[in-house]
Design a protein around this motif. Sequence first.
Motif, PDB file in Angstrom:
ATOM      1  N   PHE A 283       0.857  -1.189   0.000  1.00 34.15           N
ATOM      2  CA  PHE A 283       0.000   0.000   0.000  1.00 34.15           C
ATOM      3  C   PHE A 283       0.890   1.235   0.000  1.00 34.15           C
ATOM      4  O   PHE A 283       1.771   1.363   0.850  1.00 34.15           O
ATOM      5  N   VAL A 284       0.690   2.116  -0.964  1.00 40.17           N
ATOM      6  CA  VAL A 284       1.193   3.493  -0.898  1.00 40.17           C
ATOM      7  C   VAL A 284       0.023   4.392  -1.271  1.00 40.17           C
ATOM      8  O   VAL A 284      -0.855   3.971  -2.027  1.00 40.17           O
ATOM      9  N   PRO A 285      -0.043   5.622  -0.742  1.00 37.63           N
ATOM     10  CA  PRO A 285      -1.193   6.482  -1.064  1.00 37.63           C
ATOM     11  C   PRO A 285      -1.197   6.918  -2.528  1.00 37.63           C
ATOM     12  O   PRO A 285      -0.156   6.932  -3.183  1.00 37.63           O
ATOM     13  N   SER A 286      -2.366   7.302  -2.987  1.00 39.20           N
ATOM     14  CA  SER A 286      -2.569   7.818  -4.335  1.00 39.20           C
ATOM     15  C   SER A 286      -1.514   8.881  -4.650  1.00 39.20           C
ATOM     16  O   SER A 286      -1.232   9.751  -3.825  1.00 39.20           O
ATOM     17  N   GLY A 287      -0.921   8.774  -5.839  1.00 46.37           N
ATOM     18  CA  GLY A 287       0.100   9.732  -6.244  1.00 46.37           C
ATOM     19  C   GLY A 287       1.518   9.212  -6.039  1.00 46.37           C
ATOM     20  O   GLY A 287       2.471   9.741  -6.606  1.00 46.37           O
ATOM     21  N   PHE A 288       1.668   8.137  -5.225  1.00 42.45           N
ATOM     22  CA  PHE A 288       2.988   7.596  -4.937  1.00 42.45           C
ATOM     23  C   PHE A 288       3.258   6.290  -5.692  1.00 42.45           C
ATOM     24  O   PHE A 288       4.345   5.734  -5.612  1.00 42.45           O
ATOM     25  N   GLY A 289       2.250   5.792  -6.398  1.00 42.76           N
ATOM     26  CA  GLY A 289       2.360   4.491  -7.071  1.00 42.76           C
ATOM     27  C   GLY A 289       3.445   4.473  -8.140  1.00 42.76           C
ATOM     28  O   GLY A 289       4.223   3.517  -8.217  1.00 42.76           O
ATOM     29  N   ALA A 290       3.511   5.538  -8.942  1.00 40.97           N
ATOM     30  CA  ALA A 290       4.490   5.568 -10.036  1.00 40.97           C
ATOM     31  C   ALA A 290       5.914   5.536  -9.490  1.00 40.97           C
ATOM     32  O   ALA A 290       6.770   4.815 -10.016  1.00 40.97           O
TER      33      ALA A 290
END
Length: 402
Positions: free
Chosen positions: A233-240
């Motif tokens: 899990f990483v928050p939205s915006g950190f996936g890339a």
Amino acid sequence: MNSTLPSKRKLMTCALGVVAAAAATLVSGTALAQAGGTIKIGLILPMTGASASTGREVSAAVNLYLAQNGSTVAGKKVEVILKDDAGVADTTRRLAQELVVNDKVTVLAGFGLTPLAVAVAPIATQSKTPQVVMAAATSSIVDASPYIVRTSFTLPQVTLGMAEWAAKNKIKKVVTLVTDYGPGIDAERTFKERTLLNGGQVLAELRVPLRNPDFAPFLQRVADAKPDAVFVFVPSGFGAGFMKQFAERGLDKSGIKLIATGDVTDDEQLNDIGDVAMGMITSHHYSVAHPSATNKKFVEAFTKANPGLRPNFMAVGGYDGMRVIMKGLEATKGAGGEALLNAMKGQVFESPRGPVLIDAQSRDIVQDVYIRKVERVPAMGNQLYNVEFDVQKAVKDPAKVK
Ligand code: VNL
């Protein structure tokens, strides 16, 4: 970067409140409220900083809902006042205070990250102002104030399905890797508990800092542990950023399966992430590829109004949040406070994500959770999508299941 904040903020507030702002030059805010002129909604989001994509998605969806459904309720104009907290909790708190005291808002809404939502809860309680959480997703947020209603999701809610899928697909040994704060810890605990229950093993639980994360040392530990899969899990915006380091470390060729919540394969970033995500399995409550007529209409209207931007799960939280507020205000004929809170509880409707319910007891959202696979879809511009292939119906946050 800070020096650009006030002007940007002013600009955005203006853009949204042109009509009301023009009116306010003639009559003071209080006089207008007495005359029943406007209902104000304070929308606080991270429009700058590391979570700016969340602010962009939620605010675009709020605007779309009003453009499609009109911004008048019981003969009163609804004005959205957008404020940028840049993802800093002290700022969120100060802005909420100002919106309640000076602007006399009827609703506080937005909240891109858990600490930002929690910082405002005491203000909502003291002023009896409904607080609609459109993005943040730690399970316990709704317990911070009886005035909080949530239209996003919770991490335990979307993680359970991933843990079940893993157990059914011969994944026995896992490592968890999460961002070290509320939602990550929720995801870690839920995944671990369900994995152990299903006879699996958790070899390591890794937590990465929220600010300026460097995933490299954690990915090395994943490689060394040689699990069947790593759950992320990483928050939205950190996936890339995460996926880039995952590939750079060669983890994509290590035979260790990568599974995650849909925050990692965020629809806004998925095409930028590219082929390294192909075939990845995730669980989440929304995919831009959700095959319903309601969603197709939503996606079409959203992309038309925001060229080049795909709606993601944050956008859906904002869109549905605005729906819950407007239908609530219709029911109360524009009244706020406890009456509005009660009118928001129990709403049942068809969201772009599927059927949803605002549970009257918990004030939290009940929704379907989908298991999805990242695929390139020729029929949809040959882009990457999270393609749903299984569903758990009407999932309540596990903490609220008695
Ligand atoms: C949170 C949870 C934020 C999940 C997220 O993206 C997310 C939160 C900004 O509760 O802080 O994808």
